[in-house]
Design a protein around this motif. Structure first.
Motif, mmCIF file in Angstrom:
data_model
loop_
_atom_site.group_PDB
_atom_site.id
_atom_site.type_symbol
_atom_site.label_atom_id
_atom_site.label_comp_id
_atom_site.label_asym_id
_atom_site.label_seq_id
_atom_site.Cartn_x
_atom_site.Cartn_y
_atom_site.Cartn_z
ATOM 1 N N ALA A 113 8.104 -26.118 -33.326
ATOM 2 C CA ALA A 113 9.517 -26.157 -32.957
ATOM 3 C C ALA A 113 10.298 -26.808 -33.992
ATOM 4 N N MET A 114 11.703 -26.725 -33.748
ATOM 5 C CA MET A 114 12.643 -27.648 -34.939
ATOM 6 C C MET A 114 13.854 -27.848 -33.874
ATOM 7 N N ASN A 115 14.240 -28.928 -33.788
ATOM 8 C CA ASN A 115 15.491 -29.530 -33.246
ATOM 9 C C ASN A 115 16.220 -30.473 -34.224
ATOM 10 N N LEU A 116 17.372 -30.508 -34.063
ATOM 11 C CA LEU A 116 18.384 -31.399 -34.631
ATOM 12 C C LEU A 116 18.953 -32.675 -33.626
ATOM 13 N N SER A 117 18.635 -33.807 -33.954
ATOM 14 C CA SER A 117 19.082 -34.919 -33.174
ATOM 15 C C SER A 117 20.541 -35.147 -33.057
ATOM 16 N N GLU A 118 21.194 -35.694 -32.370
ATOM 17 C CA GLU A 118 22.466 -36.078 -32.320
ATOM 18 C C GLU A 118 23.006 -37.093 -33.621
ATOM 19 N N ASP A 119 21.929 -37.898 -34.028
ATOM 20 C CA ASP A 119 22.263 -38.703 -35.223
ATOM 21 C C ASP A 119 21.971 -38.244 -36.613
ATOM 22 N N GLY A 120 21.903 -36.645 -36.635
ATOM 23 C CA GLY A 120 21.383 -36.062 -38.075
ATOM 24 C C GLY A 120 20.108 -36.157 -38.394
ATOM 25 N N ILE A 121 19.049 -36.282 -37.626
ATOM 26 C CA ILE A 121 17.712 -36.163 -37.914
ATOM 27 C C ILE A 121 16.920 -34.958 -37.362
ATOM 28 N N LEU A 122 16.402 -34.162 -38.544
ATOM 29 C CA LEU A 122 15.732 -32.924 -38.279
ATOM 30 C C LEU A 122 14.479 -33.380 -37.820
ATOM 31 N N VAL A 123 13.988 -32.721 -36.516
ATOM 32 C CA VAL A 123 12.695 -32.933 -35.945
ATOM 33 C C VAL A 123 11.932 -31.816 -35.942
ATOM 34 N N ILE A 124 10.785 -31.547 -36.536
ATOM 35 C CA ILE A 124 10.096 -30.596 -36.954
ATOM 36 C C ILE A 124 8.893 -31.003 -36.000
ATOM 37 N N GLN A 128 0.000 -31.040 -33.658
ATOM 38 C CA GLN A 128 -0.341 -32.512 -33.410
ATOM 39 C C GLN A 128 0.393 -33.730 -33.961
ATOM 40 N N ARG A 129 1.755 -33.419 -34.406
ATOM 41 C CA ARG A 129 2.331 -34.313 -35.139
ATOM 42 C C ARG A 129 3.975 -34.002 -35.014
ATOM 43 N N ARG A 130 4.912 -35.049 -35.318
ATOM 44 C CA ARG A 130 6.286 -34.453 -35.235
ATOM 45 C C ARG A 130 6.537 -35.115 -36.568
ATOM 46 N N LEU A 131 7.518 -34.581 -37.180
ATOM 47 C CA LEU A 131 8.117 -34.982 -38.325
ATOM 48 C C LEU A 131 9.582 -35.368 -38.108
ATOM 49 N N LEU A 132 10.100 -36.573 -38.703
ATOM 50 C CA LEU A 132 11.380 -36.992 -38.344
ATOM 51 C C LEU A 132 11.919 -37.017 -39.762
ATOM 52 N N ILE A 133 12.724 -35.978 -40.197
ATOM 53 C CA ILE A 133 13.457 -35.771 -41.424
ATOM 54 C C ILE A 133 14.790 -36.256 -41.442
ATOM 55 N N GLN A 134 15.100 -37.357 -42.435
ATOM 56 C CA GLN A 134 16.368 -37.743 -42.493
ATOM 57 C C GLN A 134 16.949 -37.604 -43.808
ATOM 58 N N VAL A 135 17.989 -36.673 -44.040
ATOM 59 C CA VAL A 135 18.555 -36.338 -45.212
ATOM 60 C C VAL A 135 19.655 -37.154 -45.663
#
Length: 152
Positions: A113-124, A128-135
Motif C-alpha cells: 500500500a501507499m499513502n500520503l500523509s498530511e505533512d507531505g510524507i510518502l508512506v509505503i 513487514q516494514r513501513r517506509l517513511l519517505i520525506q522529499v
C-alpha cells in the motif's frame, strides 16, 4: 603503524567505499535510473556529535605529542563524516524493477500500500516494514506518483 591507526584506516576505507557506492554504485546497479529524487537529510546532529568527539581526539593527540599519522587519520575520518552527512544528498532512485531507498533495493512487487500523509510524507507499506519517505520538494511527490502509475 599502531593498532589504533590500523583501525582508523579500516574505518576510513569503509566509509569511502560506502560514499562511492552511494554516489556511483547505486546508479549502475539494477539497470538504468528512470527517476532520481532527493530526500531530506536526517541524523545531522549525530554527525555533529561524532565530529565533535573526533575534534576532541585530534586536540588530545596534538597536545600529548601523539603520532602525526593518527592526527591525519582522525582529520580524514572527520572530513569523510562531514561529506556523508552534510554535503551529499540522500536519494531515491527508481529503476525498472524496483527502487533504491536507504541503499537497499526494494522491488515493486513488495509494495502492499501507499499513502500520503498530511505533512507531505510518502508512506509505503511493505510486507513487514513501513517506509517513511520525506522529499525535499513537494513537487517530487507528484513526480513519484506519475512515475509509479505509468510504470506499474
Amino acid at each position: 603503524m599502531s593498532l589504533t591507526d590500523a583501525v582508523l584506516l579500516i574505518f576510513i576505507v569503509l566509509m569511502l567505499l560506502y560514499a562511492m557506492y552511494d554516489e556511483f554504485g547505486m546508479n549502475l546497479l539494477k539497470g538504468k535510473t528512470l527517476l532520481k529524487v532527493q530526500l531530506k537529510r536526517s541524523n545531522r546532529l549525530d554527525c555533529l556529535i561524532f565530529v565533535g568527539l573526533l575534534a576532541i581526539l585530534i586536540y588530545r593527540n596534538i597536545t600529548t605529542q601523539g603520532a602525526p599519522l593518527t592526527t591525519y587519520l582522525l582529520i580524514s575520518l572527520a572530513l569523510i563524516a562531514v561529506y556523508i552527512s552534510y554535503i551529499r544528498w540522500p536519494k531515491l532512485l527508481f529503476k525498472s524493477q524496483g527502487f533504491f531507498y536507504a541503499n537497499a533495493f526494494i522491488e515493486y512487487s513488495r509494495i502492499r500500500a501507499m499513502n500520503l500523509s498530511e505533512d507531505g510524507i510518502l508512506v509505503i507499506d511493505l510486507e513487514q516494514r513501513r517506509l517513511l519517505i520525506q522529499v525535499t520538494k513537494l513537487d517530487d511527490l507528484e513526480r513519484i506518483y506519475h512515475f509509479l502509475v505509468e510504470n506499474q
